[in-house]
Motif scaffolding. Sequence first.
Motif, PDB file in Angstrom:
ATOM      1  N   UNK A 192       0.817  -1.202   0.000  1.00 57.79           N
ATOM      2  CA  UNK A 192       0.000   0.000   0.000  1.00 57.79           C
ATOM      3  C   UNK A 192       0.854   1.257   0.000  1.00 57.79           C
ATOM      4  N   UNK A 193       1.904   1.270   0.822  1.00 60.27           N
ATOM      5  CA  UNK A 193       2.779   2.436   0.891  1.00 60.27           C
ATOM      6  C   UNK A 193       3.551   2.633  -0.410  1.00 60.27           C
ATOM      7  N   UNK A 194       4.147   1.534  -0.929  1.00 64.61           N
ATOM      8  CA  UNK A 194       4.933   1.631  -2.156  1.00 64.61           C
ATOM      9  C   UNK A 194       4.053   2.058  -3.324  1.00 64.61           C
ATOM     10  N   UNK A 195       2.850   1.501  -3.411  1.00 66.24           N
ATOM     11  CA  UNK A 195       1.937   1.873  -4.484  1.00 66.24           C
ATOM     12  C   UNK A 195       1.601   3.371  -4.427  1.00 66.24           C
ATOM     13  N   UNK A 196       1.344   3.860  -3.225  1.00 71.07           N
ATOM     14  CA  UNK A 196       1.002   5.281  -3.079  1.00 71.07           C
ATOM     15  C   UNK A 196       2.168   6.172  -3.503  1.00 71.07           C
ATOM     16  N   UNK A 197       3.386   5.854  -3.003  1.00 67.30           N
ATOM     17  CA  UNK A 197       4.560   6.661  -3.350  1.00 67.30           C
ATOM     18  C   UNK A 197       4.852   6.594  -4.849  1.00 67.30           C
ATOM     19  N   UNK A 198       4.708   5.421  -5.419  1.00 73.03           N
ATOM     20  CA  UNK A 198       4.977   5.238  -6.845  1.00 73.03           C
ATOM     21  C   UNK A 198       3.954   6.014  -7.679  1.00 73.03           C
ATOM     22  N   UNK A 199       2.698   5.976  -7.217  1.00 73.99           N
ATOM     23  CA  UNK A 199       1.648   6.670  -7.960  1.00 73.99           C
ATOM     24  C   UNK A 199       1.838   8.185  -7.891  1.00 73.99           C
TER      25      UNK A 199
END
Length: 394
Positions: free
Chosen positions: A263-270
């Motif tokens: 969830x964190x990586x997806x948010x930062x990547x997005x």
Amino acid sequence: MKLVLFLAALILIFFLAYIVSNQRSEIKMKPIITMIGLQLVFAFILLNTEFGLVIVRGVSTAFDYLLSYAAEGINFVFGGMANEGTSPFFLNVLLPIVFVSVLIGIAQYLRILPFIVHYLGLLLSKVNGLGKLESFNAVASAIFGQSEVFISIKKQLPHIPEHRLYTLCTSAMSTVSASILGAYMTMIEPKYVITALVLNLFGGFIIANIINPYKVKEDEDLIEIREDKKQSFFEMLGEYIMDGFKVAIVVGAMLIGFVALIGMVNHLFEVAFGISFQVALGYVFAPFAFLVGVPASEIVQAGTIMSTKLLTNEFVAMMDLAEITSSLSDRAVGIISVFLVSFANFSSIGIISGAVKGLNEEKGNTVAKFGLKLLYGATLVSLLTATITGIMLK
């Protein structure tokens, strides 16, 4: 077109295994061809025949009963915790592992499992071109699990050379344990779980025969089944109950960490790139999804699920698959499902090397050394299983 993709996928998978082979001149084609044939036969029976349907229904019904019995114990302890109409993952998927673990312990105590594993292993050794120990280990892995299986050969670990240890670990990572099958069947169709279980068994031998070919001398191939100090029946029950609970807790803890991290990586990547990390990886895996038979319009979604399994674990990927199943074709769901049924992910490298190191530190360090190659081979096994399934699904 389906046949062309099937042949192309086989060629690619075998090529990817061949380029990292230890001894290419030692590769034996006869057992590889024989086992591909067996995979096709078993996949056809399990996916497309009335006999296969009877087997799947029988196994599925048996696990339905087991899960209902497990629910009685879970409801007694945790009843009332869940809101009406909800289905908590920990209560409904993970905790039943405790009861299945108990049944495995009883079968082990009565010497039923050692008998089955021993003789089925001997039978498999006649067709796989490997040793009896490798065959025994592959069957045992499908029952005991990727870490527990090494206890059954702990007396031999100090004497097992690196090349044979790689094959043993590949089998452990490519299969799944019996105690966790019920959990999978609550998340994906039982027929895909059973099909993957059978195909992965042979797939592990096929990939090992290419990546890691060797000959085993008769005097090096003794099978020993672990002899524990004699326990009473209730001592055994207590041990397996706690083992099952530990597995449920560990899997739950890993899911909490991995889901939160994704969830964190997806948010930062997005935020940085306008696209989630999982979708980006989906494009990397999309060509593989296309080759194994996923319809072209669904390959990015399929690739996303496949990459999620590799980076995290099969439970996280199965939960993601459940969320998008309605938007996928039955063919895509079937192919993705069988790909997910194995322990081939990065965290398994640590689990297997840690399990071996706990029994023999030197051999554990050896496993850690070839950890990435181990994951590489086990992932090819999953792709091979998906390919075989793809040619058999309509």
